[in-house]
Write an enzyme that holds these catalytic residues in place. Structure first.
Site, PDB file in Angstrom:
ATOM      1  N   GLY A  36       0.842  -1.209   0.000  1.00 46.96           N
ATOM      2  CA  GLY A  36       0.000   0.000   0.000  1.00 46.96           C
ATOM      3  C   GLY A  36       0.870   1.249   0.000  1.00 46.96           C
ATOM      4  N   HIS A  37       1.839   1.293   0.930  1.00 49.62           N
ATOM      5  CA  HIS A  37       2.764   2.440   0.960  1.00 49.62           C
ATOM      6  C   HIS A  37       3.496   2.576  -0.379  1.00 49.62           C
ATOM      7  CE1 HIS A  37       2.887   1.401   5.422  1.00 49.62           C
ATOM      8  NE2 HIS A  37       2.535   2.675   5.432  1.00 49.62           N
ATOM      9  N   GLN A  61      -0.145  10.745  18.089  1.00 45.92           N
ATOM     10  CA  GLN A  61      -1.405  10.252  17.514  1.00 45.92           C
ATOM     11  C   GLN A  61      -1.853   8.930  18.134  1.00 45.92           C
ATOM     12  OE1 GLN A  61       0.457  10.045  13.443  1.00 45.92           O
ATOM     13  NE2 GLN A  61      -0.903   8.290  13.194  1.00 45.92           N
ATOM     14  N   GLN A 153      -8.744  10.092   7.730  1.00 40.11           N
ATOM     15  CA  GLN A 153      -7.486  10.853   7.788  1.00 40.11           C
ATOM     16  C   GLN A 153      -7.349  11.738   6.534  1.00 40.11           C
ATOM     17  OE1 GLN A 153      -3.547   9.367   9.229  1.00 40.11           O
ATOM     18  NE2 GLN A 153      -3.151   9.051   7.070  1.00 40.11           N
ATOM     19  N   SER A 186      -0.050  -2.018   8.238  1.00 38.87           N
ATOM     20  CA  SER A 186       1.068  -2.483   9.069  1.00 38.87           C
ATOM     21  C   SER A 186       0.529  -3.267  10.255  1.00 38.87           C
ATOM     22  CB  SER A 186       1.880  -1.289   9.570  1.00 38.87           C
ATOM     23  OG  SER A 186       2.288  -0.504   8.474  1.00 38.87           O
ATOM     24  N   ARG A 187      -0.675  -2.939  10.691  1.00 40.63           N
ATOM     25  CA  ARG A 187      -1.243  -3.618  11.872  1.00 40.63           C
ATOM     26  C   ARG A 187      -1.731  -5.030  11.566  1.00 40.63           C
ATOM     27  NH1 ARG A 187      -2.921   1.928  13.390  1.00 40.63           N
ATOM     28  NH2 ARG A 187      -1.882   2.402  15.365  1.00 40.63           N
TER      29      ARG A 187
HETATM   30  O1  PAF Z   1      -1.135   7.248   7.931  1.00 35.76           O
HETATM   31  C1  PAF Z   1      -0.116   7.253   8.639  1.00 35.76           C
HETATM   32  O2  PAF Z   1       0.744   6.369   8.562  1.00 35.76           O
HETATM   33  C2  PAF Z   1       0.071   8.355   9.666  1.00 35.76           C
HETATM   34  O3  PAF Z   1      -1.129   8.710  10.257  1.00 35.76           O
HETATM   35  C3  PAF Z   1       0.794   9.593   9.105  1.00 35.76           C
HETATM   36  C4  PAF Z   1      -0.019  10.272   8.015  1.00 35.76           C
HETATM   37  C5  PAF Z   1       2.148   9.191   8.561  1.00 35.76           C
HETATM   38  C6  PAF Z   1       1.017  10.620  10.215  1.00 35.76           C
HETATM   39  O4  PAF Z   1       1.806  10.100  11.252  1.00 35.76           O
END
Ligand code: PAF
Length: 281
Positions: A36-37, A61, A153, A186-187
């Site tokens: 995904g990343h 966060q 987000q 990742s989780r």
């Molecule tokens: O989506 C994420 O991995 C995080 O919320 C982000 C946008 C890197 C902010 O820490």
């Protein structure tokens, strides 16, 4: 690929790139990279000339009883993947660099952040908005790419960028799924084999609701009940929310019309997973 750990150096390199007329694309991450990343980074690669990726597990966060300490980390694997996918700069600040002693400024996006995930993670989006603003001020990108998997987000960041006149373009890229439908996260790493098998129900429930809507179903209660039943059938699943919301204010819908976000969050053991579908009715 260059690795930069200091804010001042990152700002200098960003300034130089901008002065040289190079378009800077940015993908903020918390590392432990998955496909995904990588798709977000490929998108940034296509749209810009200098690609910056940050890896920073952002403490602000995470709630007090969340997984900050145990969040998966594997920097050497991440660095290898970043090189393969054509990242130019890895920005890798420490917590002390980002939040030095005396730090006390935060970005609060109201309303949108109280709903859905915000209801059970009250300070989460304040931490996200704060760190993303700081990263935008440090990396100075022309564009930043976020994933549709974290739909709320992406909404919060778009709102923040508009409200605070942050001078960049936000690109939202589609959710990438495993071949069996599980959204990459990742989780997912936390899931036991049983939980991993049960978690497939998330996308199945979303697709079921979508099919029902395509066939003419317009009763939201019926759809939520159907999805709830499907998910509750899995022993390891604990539902946080299943919501049908509009894409302006993220308010729960009374009627299905226009653009609709079907969003859910469900816990499987240690893993709290989210997923969503954005549909047109
Ligand atoms: O989506 C994420 O991995 C995080 O919320 C982000 C946008 C890197 C902010 O820490």
């Amino acid at each position: 690929m260059k690795v930069i750990k200091k804010i001042l150096q990152m700002q200098k390199v960003a300034d130089e790139a901008r002065c040289a007329g190079r378009k800077v694309g940015f993908v903020p991450t918390m590392g432990y990279l998955h496909k995904g990343h990588l798709s977000l980074i490929r998108q940034a690669r296509q749209l810009s000339e200098l690609v910056v990726v940050s890896i920073f597990v952002n403490p602000t966060q995470f709630g007090p009883h969340e997984d900050y300490q145990n969040y998966p980390r594997d920097l050497s694997r991440d660095a290898k993947l970043l090189r393969q996918v054509g990242c130019d700069i890895l920005f890798l600040p420490s917590v002390e660099e980002m939040y030095p002693q005396g730090y006390c400024s935060y970005v609060d996006v109201e309303n949108l952040t109280q709903l859905l995930c915000g209801a059970s993670r009250p300070s989460h989006f304040r931490g996200v908005a704060t760190v993303v603003t700081k990263l935008f001020n440090i990396v100075k990108p022309h564009l930043a790419v976020f994933g549709q998997k974290d739909a709320q987000q992406a909404f919060v960041i778009r709102r923040m960028v508009t409200d605070l006149n942050q001078d960049l373009e936000i690109v939202v890229a589609p959710t990438i799924r495993e071949p069996d439908g599980l959204a990459m996260s990742s989780r997912n790493e936390y899931l036991t084999p049983q939980e991993r098998a049960d978690a497939l129900v998330l996308y199945q429930a979303l697709k079921w609701a979508h099919e029902q809507i395509v066939e003419g179903q317009r009763n939201i209660e019926y759809l939520v009940q159907g999805m709830t039943k499907m998910i509750q059938n899995k022993k390891t699943a604990q539902i946080d929310y299943i919501s049908f919301v509009d894409t302006e204010k993220l308010h729960s819908l009374k009627r299905l019309e226009g653009e609709v976000l079907i969003a859910l969050a469900v816990k499987f053991g240690r893993a709290r997973l989210i997923d969503n579908l954005l549909i047109k009715v």
